[in-house]
Design an enzyme around this catalytic site. Structure first.
Site, PDB file in Angstrom:
ATOM      1  N   LYS A   1       0.846  -1.197   0.000  1.00  0.00           N
ATOM      2  CA  LYS A   1       0.000   0.000   0.000  1.00  0.00           C
ATOM      3  C   LYS A   1       0.878   1.243   0.000  1.00  0.00           C
ATOM      4  CE  LYS A   1      -3.677   2.163   2.712  1.00  0.00           C
ATOM      5  NZ  LYS A   1      -4.643   1.925   3.793  1.00  0.00           N
TER       6      LYS A   1
ATOM      7  N   LYS B   1      -2.325  -1.555  -3.760  1.00  0.00           N
ATOM      8  CA  LYS B   1      -3.147  -0.342  -3.693  1.00  0.00           C
ATOM      9  C   LYS B   1      -2.268   0.898  -3.778  1.00  0.00           C
ATOM     10  CE  LYS B   1      -6.179   1.900  -0.359  1.00  0.00           C
ATOM     11  NZ  LYS B   1      -6.781   1.790   0.957  1.00  0.00           N
TER      12      LYS B   1
HETATM   13  C1  PBG Z   1      -6.616   3.722   5.274  1.00  0.00           C
HETATM   14  C2  PBG Z   1      -7.360   3.582   3.996  1.00  0.00           C
HETATM   15  C3  PBG Z   1      -7.109   4.293   2.825  1.00  0.00           C
HETATM   16  C4  PBG Z   1      -8.051   3.910   1.877  1.00  0.00           C
HETATM   17  C5  PBG Z   1      -8.829   2.934   2.460  1.00  0.00           C
HETATM   18  N1  PBG Z   1      -8.400   2.741   3.777  1.00  0.00           N
HETATM   19  C6  PBG Z   1      -6.009   5.182   2.498  1.00  0.00           C
HETATM   20  C7  PBG Z   1      -5.676   6.296   3.362  1.00  0.00           C
HETATM   21  O1  PBG Z   1      -6.550   7.085   3.793  1.00  0.00           O
HETATM   22  O2  PBG Z   1      -4.478   6.435   3.626  1.00  0.00           O
HETATM   23  C8  PBG Z   1      -8.146   4.474   0.499  1.00  0.00           C
HETATM   24  C9  PBG Z   1      -9.173   3.915  -0.397  1.00  0.00           C
HETATM   25  C10 PBG Z   1      -9.489   4.749  -1.576  1.00  0.00           C
HETATM   26  O3  PBG Z   1      -8.844   5.761  -1.877  1.00  0.00           O
HETATM   27  O4  PBG Z   1     -10.438   4.387  -2.280  1.00  0.00           O
HETATM   28  N2  PBG Z   1      -6.664   2.651   6.124  1.00  0.00           N
HETATM   29 ZN    ZN Z   2      -6.108   3.573   8.189  1.00  0.00          ZN
END
Ligand code: PBG
Ligand code: ZN
Length: 325
Positions: free
Chosen positions: A196, A249
């Site tokens: 991620k 991701k």
């Molecule tokens: C954090 C989280 C994020 C997303 C889902 N859970 C990223 C973040 O805020 O750092 C992003 C999902 C998206 O952009 O669709 N746990």
């Molecule tokens: Zn988070």
């Protein structure tokens, strides 16, 4: 006849039927995971301004939404919570009466076949918006693991079919695996956000989940977008710790990473087609600059071609509808 010789690639593109029998990549409804934002309170379906077509929805309006998802043929959803109250340690994440736990119980009692994936993180539940415990401006790793493990167990107790830890603390998979096993949830798989990146493409999600960090950024736990070999180290440790699925991701700017993960590991690979990727297509389509359906199908097909088995996407309902026609 001439005597020059060359390959006639166009033979296989002549007709729709011919093209269909040589097509190498197929998008199916089974590939789609639809994200939902569950809002505490009553009778609210708030549109997310930066994500046209996406809503925060309260429990009393949820059944109708799930009915639509199921009837479209979507097999799995992933839940995010939008709680009323937040605190320093994200208590709402691991409370049995938390919003994600309540939603999970409600959905599973009505639609036991639908696969409910619980996103396991603290950022939606902490008042500082970080994914872990904060001390002197630093995000603490090991104390956060205990809270994540408690969150996962509570989500499994509510009936979640898959636990999806997303906070990028080191050791989160083994910590959650051990806690699940100790509490009788040895059969519940972990879909790890293994790779991620600290991406600017998450902006619209933070509006939807109300989870923008109040100070600093997530760069001390999420990965540097410039790094490729580090992605292999992240994926490897999650596999060794017992992850059942590996998420990459975001998806679109990281198709090379998806292919690397697919080539190096044997677990199912999942792409998270994130909020910013969704919103860019929506915005261009609303302006009449691109054809939404063609661009969405081409985009998701590119992820499958890159090597994913599953795609978490806000386009899921539209795609299922198109595939049904
Ligand atoms: C954090 C989280 C994020 C997303 C889902 N859970 C990223 C973040 O805020 O750092 C992003 C999902 C998206 O952009 O669709 N746990
Ligand atoms: Zn988070």
């Amino acid at each position: 006849m001439t005597n020059i010789s060359f390959q006639r690639h166009r033979r296989l593109r002549e007709t729709t039927a011919m093209r269909s029998i040589v097509r190498e990549t197929h998008l199916q409804k089974e590939d789609l995971i639809y994200p939902l934002f569950i809002l505490e309170g009553e009778n609210k379906k708030n549109p997310v301004a930066s994500m046209p077509g996406v809503f925060q929805i309260t429990l009393d309006l949820l059944n109708q939404e799930i009915e639509e998802i199921v009837s479209l043929g979507i097999k799995s959803i992933i839940l995010f919570g939008v709680p009323e109250d937040k605190d320093e340690v994200g208590s709402g994440a691991y409370c049995d009466e938390g919003i994600v736990q309540k939603a999970t119980r409600q959905i599973k009692s009505l639609y036991p076949e639908l696969i409910v994936i619980a996103d396991t993180c603290l950022c939606e539940f902490t008042n500082h918006g970080h994914c872990g415990i904060v001390e002197d401006g630093r995000i603490l790793n090991d104390p956060t693991l205990e809270l994540l493990a408690a969150t996962a167990v509570s989500q499994a107790r509510a009936g979640a079919d898959i636990i999806a830890p997303s906070n990028m603390m080191d050791g989160f998979v083994i910590a959650i695996r051990m806690a699940l096993d100790e509490n009788g949830f040895g059969h519940i798989p972990i879909m790890s956000y293994a790779v991620k990146y600290a991406s600017a493409y998450y902006g619209p999600f933070r509006d939807a989940a109300n989870s923008t960090p109040k100070f600093g950024d997530r760069k001390s736990y999420q990965m540097d977008p410039a790094n490729r070999t580090e992605a292999m180290r992240e994926a490897e440790s999650d596999i060794l710790e017992g992850a059942d699925f590996l998420i990459v991701k975001p998806a679109l700017s990281y198709l090379d990473i998806i292919r690397d993960v697919k080539n190096n590991f044997n677990a199912p690979v999942v792409a998270y087609n994130v909020s910013g990727e969704y919103s860019m297509i929506k915005a261009a389509a609303q302006n009449g600059w691109i054809d939404e359906k063609s661009v969405v199908l081409e985009t998701l097909t590119s992820m499958k071609r890159a090597g994913v088995d599953l795609i978490i996407t806000y386009h899921a309902k539209d795609v299922a509808g198109w595939l049904n026609k």
